[in-house]
Design an enzyme around this catalytic site. Structure first.
Site, mmCIF file in Angstrom:
data_model
loop_
_atom_site.group_PDB
_atom_site.id
_atom_site.type_symbol
_atom_site.label_atom_id
_atom_site.label_comp_id
_atom_site.label_asym_id
_atom_site.label_seq_id
_atom_site.Cartn_x
_atom_site.Cartn_y
_atom_site.Cartn_z
ATOM 1 N N ASN A 107 0.967 -1.040 -0.114
ATOM 2 C CA ASN A 107 0.333 0.165 0.205
ATOM 3 C C ASN A 107 0.766 1.305 -0.020
ATOM 4 O O ASN A 107 1.968 0.986 0.251
ATOM 5 C CB ASN A 107 -1.102 0.044 1.535
ATOM 6 C CG ASN A 107 -1.628 -1.336 1.181
ATOM 7 O OD1 ASN A 107 -1.966 -1.893 0.058
ATOM 8 N ND2 ASN A 107 -2.187 -1.916 2.044
ATOM 9 N N ILE A 108 0.042 2.321 -0.767
ATOM 10 C CA ILE A 108 1.673 3.737 -0.972
ATOM 11 C C ILE A 108 1.108 4.583 -0.051
ATOM 12 O O ILE A 108 0.747 5.832 -0.279
ATOM 13 C CB ILE A 108 1.489 3.810 -2.025
ATOM 14 C CG1 ILE A 108 -0.553 4.022 -2.745
ATOM 15 C CG2 ILE A 108 1.916 2.770 -2.884
ATOM 16 C CD1 ILE A 108 -0.309 4.684 -4.432
ATOM 17 N N ASP A 109 -0.983 4.553 0.608
ATOM 18 C CA ASP A 109 -1.330 4.966 1.459
ATOM 19 C C ASP A 109 -0.759 6.250 2.963
ATOM 20 O O ASP A 109 -1.602 7.292 3.150
ATOM 21 C CB ASP A 109 -2.582 4.701 1.201
ATOM 22 C CG ASP A 109 -3.319 4.205 1.594
ATOM 23 O OD1 ASP A 109 -2.337 3.672 3.127
ATOM 24 O OD2 ASP A 109 -3.589 2.020 2.110
ATOM 25 N N HIS A 124 5.761 -0.552 -3.041
ATOM 26 C CA HIS A 124 5.045 0.723 -4.034
ATOM 27 C C HIS A 124 5.509 2.112 -3.859
ATOM 28 O O HIS A 124 4.376 2.438 -4.752
ATOM 29 C CB HIS A 124 3.783 -0.465 -4.482
ATOM 30 C CG HIS A 124 4.026 -1.734 -4.932
ATOM 31 N ND1 HIS A 124 2.107 -2.575 -4.902
ATOM 32 C CD2 HIS A 124 5.015 -2.521 -5.172
ATOM 33 C CE1 HIS A 124 2.869 -3.206 -5.484
ATOM 34 N NE2 HIS A 124 4.200 -3.715 -5.845
ATOM 35 N N GLY A 212 -4.957 -9.065 3.465
ATOM 36 C CA GLY A 212 -5.847 -8.210 2.736
ATOM 37 C C GLY A 212 -5.308 -7.746 0.985
ATOM 38 O O GLY A 212 -4.077 -7.418 0.833
ATOM 39 N N ASN A 238 -7.928 -12.565 4.617
ATOM 40 C CA ASN A 238 -8.046 -12.343 3.643
ATOM 41 C C ASN A 238 -10.225 -12.006 3.657
ATOM 42 O O ASN A 238 -10.421 -13.022 4.358
ATOM 43 C CB ASN A 238 -7.910 -12.865 2.702
ATOM 44 C CG ASN A 238 -6.501 -12.318 1.705
ATOM 45 O OD1 ASN A 238 -6.594 -10.613 1.524
ATOM 46 N ND2 ASN A 238 -6.227 -12.963 1.213
ATOM 47 N N VAL A 239 -10.385 -11.485 3.228
ATOM 48 C CA VAL A 239 -12.012 -11.768 3.044
ATOM 49 C C VAL A 239 -12.773 -12.880 2.295
ATOM 50 O O VAL A 239 -13.569 -12.835 2.659
ATOM 51 C CB VAL A 239 -13.072 -10.318 2.084
ATOM 52 C CG1 VAL A 239 -12.366 -9.049 3.219
ATOM 53 C CG2 VAL A 239 -12.141 -9.596 0.826
ATOM 54 N N SER A 256 -9.395 -7.466 7.652
ATOM 55 C CA SER A 256 -8.788 -7.781 8.745
ATOM 56 C C SER A 256 -9.462 -6.915 10.063
ATOM 57 O O SER A 256 -8.314 -6.774 10.771
ATOM 58 C CB SER A 256 -7.459 -7.121 8.175
ATOM 59 O OG SER A 256 -8.024 -5.656 7.352
#
Ligand SMILES: [Zn+2]
Length: 269
Positions: A107-109, A124, A212, A238-239, A256
């Protein structure tokens, strides 16, 4: 989740000297970060994959910045969820006990950092870093809009009026060079230093927790066999069952944010 999987996971977790965790888009999606994948994942009429690429940048850097400006704006309004917090708290307990803990994220957020994770390996890159195309320097940048010219732009609506940004409106480095998002685009190589840090965290770990993400894409796909080689317990949250479920020793199905707080509520033994 079955009681036995949970017990097996927690008894390994509490004794683990070295833990590696790999997280992906599913963790962020629970915080409202758009994944730009699948149905309804378009930005205007574009697939994210066609904007997060060197080709798109060469064609129209202003459009790519408009897309990233929008993503930064969205991320700014999102908060870490209980899953992010549970991982940060686990890390703190493990570090305090002098044990090794590596968080590797796709994730990059920046939500892991916001939750308190100390130094995640960001495979990433980061939405909040920019890189100069002239001098190569990478810097933190939290400006939203990225430059005044981008204020009010970036609506994902396909009917949004298209405007073309000029070279003069693009964000610039102090050296005068154009800045681009410091994220890894489709078709680009990951940073060697990140790959090395991730591998060092996974190699010889006692527990690899995948959250995730289906971890089928390089290099994440290599982490499971790498950890297995040294006898690590492989766990997945995971979902829905994913492509790696069959390789995991324990699988927990669900979000999660719902699963991690109680699952990781363990102290080092
Ligand atoms: Zn520069």
């Amino acid at each position: 989740m079955s009681e036995t999987s949970r017990e097996r996971f927690q008894s390994t977790l509490c004794r683990a000297r070295k833990i590696a965790v790999l997280t992906g888009a599913g963790v962020s999606a629970e915080s409202g970060i758009p994944t730009f994948r699948g149905a309804g994942g378009l930005w205007r009429r574009y697939e994210a994959t066609s904007l997060a690429s060197p080709e798109a940048w060469r064609r129209d850097p202003g459009l790519v910045w408009e897309f990233y400006n929008h993503r930064r704006e969205r991320a700014l309004g999102c908060a870490p969820n209980p899953g992010h917090h549970a991982l940060a708290q686990l890390e703190a307990r493990w570090r305090e006990a002098g044990r090794a803990f590596t968080l590797i994220t796709q994730n990059i957020d920046g939500l892991h950092e916001k939750a308190g994770s100390r130094s995640p390996v960001r495979l990433h890159g980061s939405l909040w870093q920019v890189r100069c195309l002239s001098c190569g320097s990478v810097t933190e940048n939290r400006d939203v809009p990225i430059t005044p010219a981008f204020a009010g732009s970036g609506s994902p609506d396909p009917e949004a009026p298209a405007r073309r940004f000029t070279a003069a409106e693009l964000p610039r480095c102090g050296c005068g060079g154009v800045l681009r998002p410091h994220v890894v685009w489709f078709g680009e190589a990951l940073q060697e230093s990140d790959l090395a840090a991730a591998a060092a965290g996974v190699e010889g770990c006692d527990l690899l927790l995948v959250v995730g993400t289906s971890a089928v894409v390089y290099p994440a796909a290599g982490f499971v066999p790498m950890a297995k080689r040294h006898g690590a317990l492989i766990a997945e949250v995971n979902v829905e069952p994913s492509a790696i479920s069959g390789l995991c020793d324990v699988v927990f199905t669900g979000g999660s944010g719902a699963i991690l707080p109680s699952l990781l509520d363990v102290t080092p033994a």
